[in-house]
Design a protein around this motif. Structure first.
Motif, short mmCIF file in Angstrom:
data_model
loop_
_atom_site.label_atom_id
_atom_site.label_comp_id
_atom_site.label_asym_id
_atom_site.label_seq_id
_atom_site.Cartn_x
_atom_site.Cartn_y
_atom_site.Cartn_z
N SER A 298 0.70 -1.20 0.07
CA SER A 298 0.09 -0.17 -0.01
C SER A 298 0.59 1.22 -0.30
O SER A 298 0.36 2.10 -0.57
N GLN A 299 2.34 1.23 0.62
CA GLN A 299 2.65 2.15 0.81
C GLN A 299 3.63 2.75 -0.17
O GLN A 299 3.41 3.41 -1.07
N VAL A 300 4.25 1.57 -1.10
CA VAL A 300 4.57 1.61 -2.37
C VAL A 300 3.62 2.02 -3.82
O VAL A 300 3.71 2.88 -4.36
N VAL A 301 2.19 2.30 -3.37
CA VAL A 301 1.44 2.05 -4.40
C VAL A 301 0.81 3.81 -4.33
O VAL A 301 1.07 4.58 -5.53
N TYR A 302 1.25 4.19 -3.21
CA TYR A 302 0.14 5.70 -3.33
C TYR A 302 1.84 6.37 -3.31
O TYR A 302 2.15 7.72 -3.30
N SER A 303 2.43 6.24 -3.06
CA SER A 303 4.20 7.19 -2.84
C SER A 303 4.51 7.23 -4.29
O SER A 303 4.91 7.95 -4.66
N ILE A 304 4.00 6.48 -5.50
CA ILE A 304 4.05 6.55 -6.86
C ILE A 304 3.32 6.97 -7.37
O ILE A 304 3.47 6.97 -8.66
N GLY A 305 2.28 7.43 -6.71
CA GLY A 305 1.02 8.29 -7.61
C GLY A 305 -0.09 7.63 -8.28
O GLY A 305 -1.01 7.54 -9.12
N PHE A 306 -0.28 6.59 -8.42
CA PHE A 306 -1.48 5.68 -7.98
C PHE A 306 -2.05 5.63 -6.89
O PHE A 306 -2.39 6.04 -5.88
N THR A 307 -3.76 6.05 -7.45
CA THR A 307 -4.41 5.75 -7.00
C THR A 307 -5.43 4.59 -6.29
O THR A 307 -6.03 4.30 -5.49
N SER A 308 -5.21 3.93 -7.00
CA SER A 308 -6.16 2.10 -6.91
C SER A 308 -5.39 0.86 -6.33
O SER A 308 -4.62 1.15 -7.61
N ARG A 309 -4.62 0.04 -5.46
CA ARG A 309 -4.51 -0.56 -5.45
C ARG A 309 -5.02 -2.06 -5.77
O ARG A 309 -4.03 -2.55 -6.51
N SER A 310 -6.05 -2.22 -6.48
CA SER A 310 -6.70 -2.92 -7.34
C SER A 310 -6.00 -2.77 -8.43
O SER A 310 -6.07 -4.19 -9.36
#
Length: 339
Positions: A298-310
């Motif tokens: 989750s931290q990776v997802v939001y640190s690089i600009g994605f807004t949806s983990r799925s």
């Protein structure tokens, strides 16, 4: 490893006759640090296979300087790419001088009677990437790239002293920029990544060379050089700041290029639309963070600009063949085995 390092040091010793400095290394990458008396900068050298090496000149000289490539008895091919600045080339014993422009590719063939001289101008910051192939040593035809390279050399081994001035190619420039992050390796996986990039640059150089020879040199895009340079700068900006909510309108405003020129430029440089390029950069950054940090998914997802983990997990699995969680577990297991 030590044998390859020694070969690289020998190559740097030859260059040290013209560009004086100190030869040292960092994490197994030998380099020549220029002395303050002659200028500033470094020359890195990595031997990839027997007879195959990669060099990078990143120098600013305090005076005009000639540099002769290779020993007197060598038969070599050189594939050059000028990433920044410009310099000049001539064959020893010939009068013709050719300027290497920024973003330009060059393929040349040296032999005992046609050694190459490079002329670096005073106060010109030059970043010059070079792949050297020694005809007498490089015999690796066990892999596809080796067979293709041997076939190319055999086609031109009677045309030594030959100089081919290629087209602008920003795709090669982007690969060379990636070498900066992988230059000083500190793990087995990083070393493999570095060598992989060098072989990709070699493959792209050969691909363009063959196309140029078969089709003749002609402009491959209607964009001006200054517009191509802007596309290159924007590509760097996206790579450095993947977390920003980039859009075609914001990037158009930042670059001063119209949306259509942006798309044309990204298609030319990366064979991708702007949106596809942004997604690729974010995925590659995410893979790096998963592989090299303790951040959770989750931290990776939001640190690089994605807004949806799925959504991220879906496209990550498509690119890397497994979910981010499984990828992280496999990476950790591989590191434990190595250590």
């Amino acid at each position: 490893m030590e044998a390859r390092k020694k070969i690289s040091q020998q190559e740097l010793s030859l260059l040290n006759e013209y560009l004086s400095g100190t030869i040292t290394d960092k994490n197994a990458i030998p380099y020549l640090e220029l002395s303050a008396e002659i200028g500033s900068g470094q020359i890195h050298c990595v031997t990839m296979d027997r007879g195959l090496m990669a060099m990078e000149f990143d120098v600013t000289l305090g005076q005009d300087q000639e540099v002769v490539l290779g020993p007197d008895n060598s038969n070599c091919a050189y594939l050059f790419y000028c990433l920044k600045g410009n310099c000049f080339h001539k064959f020893k014993g010939r009068a013709q001088v050719t300027k290497l422009e920024e973003l330009q590719t060059v393929v040349l063939f040296n032999d005992r009677d046609h050694r190459s001289k490079f002329l670096f101008k005073k106060e010109e910051h030059v970043v010059l990437n070079c792949i050297k192939i020694d005809f007498d040593l490089y015999k690796d035809d066990t892999i596809e790239s080796g067979r293709g390279l041997i076939a190319l050399l055999n086609s031109y081994n009677k045309r030594l002293g030959y100089f081919h001035y290629g087209k602008f190619n920003l795709e090669i420039g982007e690969l060379i920029k990636q070498l900066e992050n992988a230059k000083f390796v500190n793990s087995v996986s990083s070393l493999i990544h570095f060598h992989g990039l060098c072989h990709m640059i070699l493959a792209k150089q050969l691909e363009q060379f063959k196309k140029d020879i078969q089709q003749g040199i002609s402009p491959s895009t209607s964009l001006l050089k200054i517009e191509l340079e802007t596309i290159s700068d924007i590509s760097d900006f996206i790579r450095n700041y993947p977390e920003i909510p980039h859009s075609i309108s914001s990037i158009s405003s930042k670059s001063g290029l119209s949306p259509s020129k942006l798309q044309l430029g990204f298609k030319f440089m990366h064979a991708k639309t702007l949106g596809e390029y942004i997604r690729m950069v974010r995925l590659e950054k995410a893979e790096e963070l998963i592989r090299t940090t303790d951040l959770n998914i989750s931290q990776v997802v939001y640190s690089i600009g994605f807004t949806s983990r799925s959504y991220f997990c879906k496209i990550f699995k498509k690119k890397y063949g497994c979910s981010p969680k499984v990828y992280k577990r496999k990476t950790n297991e591989a590191l434990q085995i190595i250590n």
